[in-house]
Design an enzyme around this catalytic site. Structure first.
Site, PDB file in Angstrom:
ATOM      1  N   HIS A 499       0.826  -1.211   0.000  1.00 19.72           N
ATOM      2  CA  HIS A 499       0.000   0.000   0.000  1.00 19.72           C
ATOM      3  C   HIS A 499       0.864   1.267   0.000  1.00 19.72           C
ATOM      4  CE1 HIS A 499      -3.599   2.413   1.422  1.00 19.72           C
ATOM      5  NE2 HIS A 499      -2.590   3.219   1.713  1.00 19.72           N
ATOM      6  N   GLU A 500       1.750   1.363   0.989  1.00 23.36           N
ATOM      7  CA  GLU A 500       2.560   2.576   1.097  1.00 23.36           C
ATOM      8  C   GLU A 500       3.472   2.731  -0.112  1.00 23.36           C
ATOM      9  OE1 GLU A 500       1.712   4.773   3.110  1.00 23.36           O
ATOM     10  OE2 GLU A 500       0.451   3.480   4.349  1.00 23.36           O
ATOM     11  N   HIS A 503       1.758   4.580  -2.801  1.00 20.13           N
ATOM     12  CA  HIS A 503       1.870   6.038  -2.643  1.00 20.13           C
ATOM     13  C   HIS A 503       3.237   6.512  -3.129  1.00 20.13           C
ATOM     14  CE1 HIS A 503      -1.832   6.731  -0.498  1.00 20.13           C
ATOM     15  NE2 HIS A 503      -1.501   6.001   0.551  1.00 20.13           N
ATOM     16  N   HIS A 506       3.348   6.726  -6.779  1.00 21.67           N
ATOM     17  CA  HIS A 506       2.564   7.881  -7.219  1.00 21.67           C
ATOM     18  C   HIS A 506       3.459   9.130  -7.220  1.00 21.67           C
ATOM     19  CE1 HIS A 506      -1.661   9.984  -6.781  1.00 21.67           C
ATOM     20  NE2 HIS A 506      -1.139  10.161  -7.967  1.00 21.67           N
TER      21      HIS A 506
HETATM   22 ZN   LIG Z   1      -2.744   5.271   2.133  1.00 22.87          ZN
END
Ligand SMILES: [Zn+2]
Length: 707
Positions: A499-500, A503, A506
């Site tokens: 998940h991290e 980011h 991104h």
């Molecule tokens: Zn998040």
């Protein structure tokens, strides 16, 4: 979770010792020697963490604020007619020093704080709030911005320039630049007060979390706890001054496995209540008064700006647009989720009774009996999978996935200064070897680190005069390695890693002109999409086989275990959806209040939960007094975003699945193009470019079993 700088402004903790004050005053005198203000002569220009001392931040931040104010004055006093370049771009580029040092400040503050940084944060939080107001409520500055805005159709701007102009203009309006002097004064007061309150909230929460201890001396109270958990708990007990035994804390990696393992209902209840009552103990760390005042102040601020409540204000700038849309979205999922959780409850209560337990089934029993049923029904024990999720194996899995999808390569940098010895730093390269950016990984839980996991940017990508490459950090609270045992992650923790890292990608893949539109600077209900989408790959058998290798034998995770794991994880999905959604409803309840008189926190929460029919055996994932996302983390009226983004991520992953190849290069290319555009286009427009249509909710309903 992903933290934006401005959000973090609100999440600071309070402490200022005399010693700190002296140190801070002393270093005000030698700005020239301050490493934060010097040229950073490091690989890729990363912050020189080896030279920066905690006391360097305050004078450097003050200097940065001063410079920012001077830059703003220069724009306002420009005698030339306002143009896009001399006003909008100039504003975008103002305060260079401040943006340069805010990155490292908030990163270190979140991941490795101390009393000096706490003190600095306490001083700077109201300063930042005031600076924000002074810029966005500056009538002369707005006159220039507005003059350019009114000519926008004649200016022949590129799409990205136009977006920057519109966003800049909107920020002034949203801050209240058009309000009367009197209303602006009120707003300023409210903003400063909110900054202080939100800091105190986070401070109290950290204290309450660190203060609690469950000390266990009888091994039989630990049931089938894993050796890894026992090793960490024994280390914690030593740290807390016991010469034997095990200590458990309210940090999730400690409390959750304890609740799953301990056959002692009294101890389970004790630690569960310790968790659920944080900030609610009527002591010096109580958060009720703070959050009651915050909810009222937010409503007052929204009213001053002409919105009916805080949620309406916040959502008008997000994909969801209105509170009604958020409720409409959640309401269609709530009843099926609740029904599913009720079926799970019945199974768990029956299981408990069958074991001869006569007491009522309670919230603190849920996790224990889930593990029992998983073991019986699926012959699955979460601890079985831990050895396959050793932290560096998971890291390699994440890197491999980024390689398969986008051709990225990762090269460890040993010569880059870090803020903690346990950190690792990697250079990220394109398939052809071109430098893309730098990523820091900070894995382990420690008392100087806030809870949870998050990403932030040390330096955002931009391309105004020259291409600035991104430097990002990801932060976790994984169990630290011990002498006996490496850091072994649970399935959920491994998921958090992916998940991290989503980011981080991104931020790293960003390719835009302006920093304020780059990387993760997108609406909040879009920002969890590029992170959550990574979780879909994490548990695919094809991907697991690439990285989930036993830390001792190096053997790949067996297919039978993957199958069991995925089935067993599916079992508790009703609970997971309900505890999350209950918190999202609670957030919306606090931010759609219509009455500025103070609500009584516990009564308010109960009423909000009764209204949706939440069952007693499940509490919201965050109760009001420790709901840091919304009271100290910038997610107010935004906790629904995770589920909203999940519609996008489930539907996006479906595109790969449908193609028959989860690494489909053509789709990956389109996906990369979408997220590389940061906030330069509306979230829905970006998505439609990628998928050729709006997202459908079906994939999410299927994934969560909510039919
Ligand atoms: Zn998040």
């Amino acid at each position: 979770m992903r933290i934006r700088l401005l959000y973090l402004l609100a999440g600071l903790f309070v402490f200022l010792s005399c010693e700190t004050k002296e140190k801070n005053e002393k270093s005000m005198n030698d700005l020239e020697k301050n490493p934060l203000l010097a040229e950073w002569d490091t690989p890729f220009g990363v912050p020189p963490f080896d030279k920066i001392k905690s006391e360097d931040y305050l004078p450097a931040l003050k200097k940065g604020v001063e410079e920012k104010r001077a830059d703003i004055d220069a724009i306002v006093n420009n005698k030339e007619k306002p143009t896009f370049k001399n006003t909008i771009v100039a504003l975008e580029l103002s305060g260079k020093t401040l943006s340069k040092i805010m990155g490292p400040f908030f990163a270190v503050r979140g991941a490795n704080t101390d009393s000096i940084l706490d003190g600095t944060a306490k001083i700077m939080a109201p300063e930042f709030s005031k600076l924000g107001d002074d810029v966005r409520m500056n009538p002369n500055l707005f006159k220039r911005v507005d003059a350019v805005y009114k000519e926008k159709d004649q200016l022949d701007l590129s799409a990205e320039d136009l977006k920057l102009l519109e966003e800049t203009h909107k920020q002034f309006i949203r801050a209240g630049v058009n309000l009367s002097e009197e209303k602006q004064q009120k707003l300023r007061k409210i903003n400063t007060r909110l900054a202080t309150l939100s800091q105190e909230f986070g401070d109290h929460l950290l204290n309450e979390t660190n203060d609690f201890e469950l000390y266990v001396t009888d091994k039989k109270d630990l049931g089938n706890a894993s050796p890894a958990l026992l090793a960490v708990a024994a280390k914690e007990a030593k740290k807390r001054g016991h010469d034997k035994g095990w200590s458990f804390t309210l940090h999730r990696p400690s409390i959750n496995p304890f609740l799953q393992a301990s056959p002692n209902p009294v101890l389970r209840k004790k630690i569960f209540n310790g968790y659920a009552m944080r900030g609610n103990n009527n002591n010096e760390n109580d958060n009720k008064k703070i959050l009651e005042e915050m909810a009222s102040l937010r409503l007052q601020a929204a009213r001053l700006k002409g919105y009916k409540n805080h949620a309406a204000y916040i959502l008008s700038d997000n994909m969801a647009e209105t509170p009604e849309n958020v409720y409409k979205f959640m309401d269609q999922l709530w009843t099926p989720a609740l029904n599913r959780a009720k079926r799970e409850r019945a199974l768990l209560a029956k299981k408990m009774k069958s074991e001869g337990e006569t007491k009522a089934f309670e919230a603190s029993d849920w996790r224990y009996y889930v593990e029992k049923i998983r073991k019986e029904k699926y012959n699955f024990n979460e601890e079985e999978t831990r050895p396959y999720f050793e932290v560096t194996a998971v890291r390699d899995g994440v890197f491999m996935l980024a390689g398969k999808l986008f051709g990225l390569q990762f090269k460890e940098l040993k010569n880059v200064p870090t803020w903690h010895k346990d950190q690792q730093v990697f250079e990220v390269l394109e398939a052809d070897g071109k430098h893309l950016g730098v990523v820091y990984l900070d894995y382990f839980a420690r008392s100087s680190k806030r809870g949870g996991a998050w990403m932030n940017e040390l330096r955002a990508q931009s391309n105004v005069d020259q291409f600035v490459t991104p430097v990002v950090t990801t932060n976790f609270n994984f169990p630290p390695a011990t002498v006996e045992m490496p850091s072994l992650l649970s399935f959920t923790q491994a998921q958090t890693f992916f998940h991290e890292f989503g980011h981080a990608l991104h931020g790293l893949l960003s390719n835009v002109k302006y920093e304020s539109l780059s990387g993760t600077n997108v609406p909040r209900d879009f920002v969890e999409f590029p992170s959550q989408v990574m979780e879909n790959w994490m548990s695919e058998p094809e991907v697991l086989r690439l990285y989930a290798k036993h830390y001792k034998t190096g053997k790949v995770i067996p297919d039978a275990l993957i199958k069991k794991m995925n089935e067993a994880n599916d079992f508790n999905e009703g609970f997971r959806t309900v505890e999350y959604m209950a918190a999202a409803y609670l957030d919306m309840a606090w931010h759609t209040i219509q009455d500025t008189t103070l609500q009584e926190s516990n009564a308010f929460e109960k009423k909000a939960m009764d209204k949706i029919g939440l069952i007693n055996e499940i509490i919201p994932r965050y109760r009001s007094t420790y709901f840091s996302h919304i009271f100290s983390g910038g997610y107010s009226a935004g906790y629904y975003s995770y589920l909203w983004s999940e519609v996008l991520d489930a539907d996006a992953f479906q595109a790969f699945k449908e193609s028959g190849d989860i690494f489909n290069q053509a789709i990956a290319k389109k996906y990369r193009k979408m997220i590389s555009q940061g906030g330069t286009k509306k979230g829905m427009d970006l998505y439609k470019e990628f998928r050729g249509r709006e997202p459908k909710i079906d994939a999410l309903i299927e994934k969560r079993g909510l039919k």
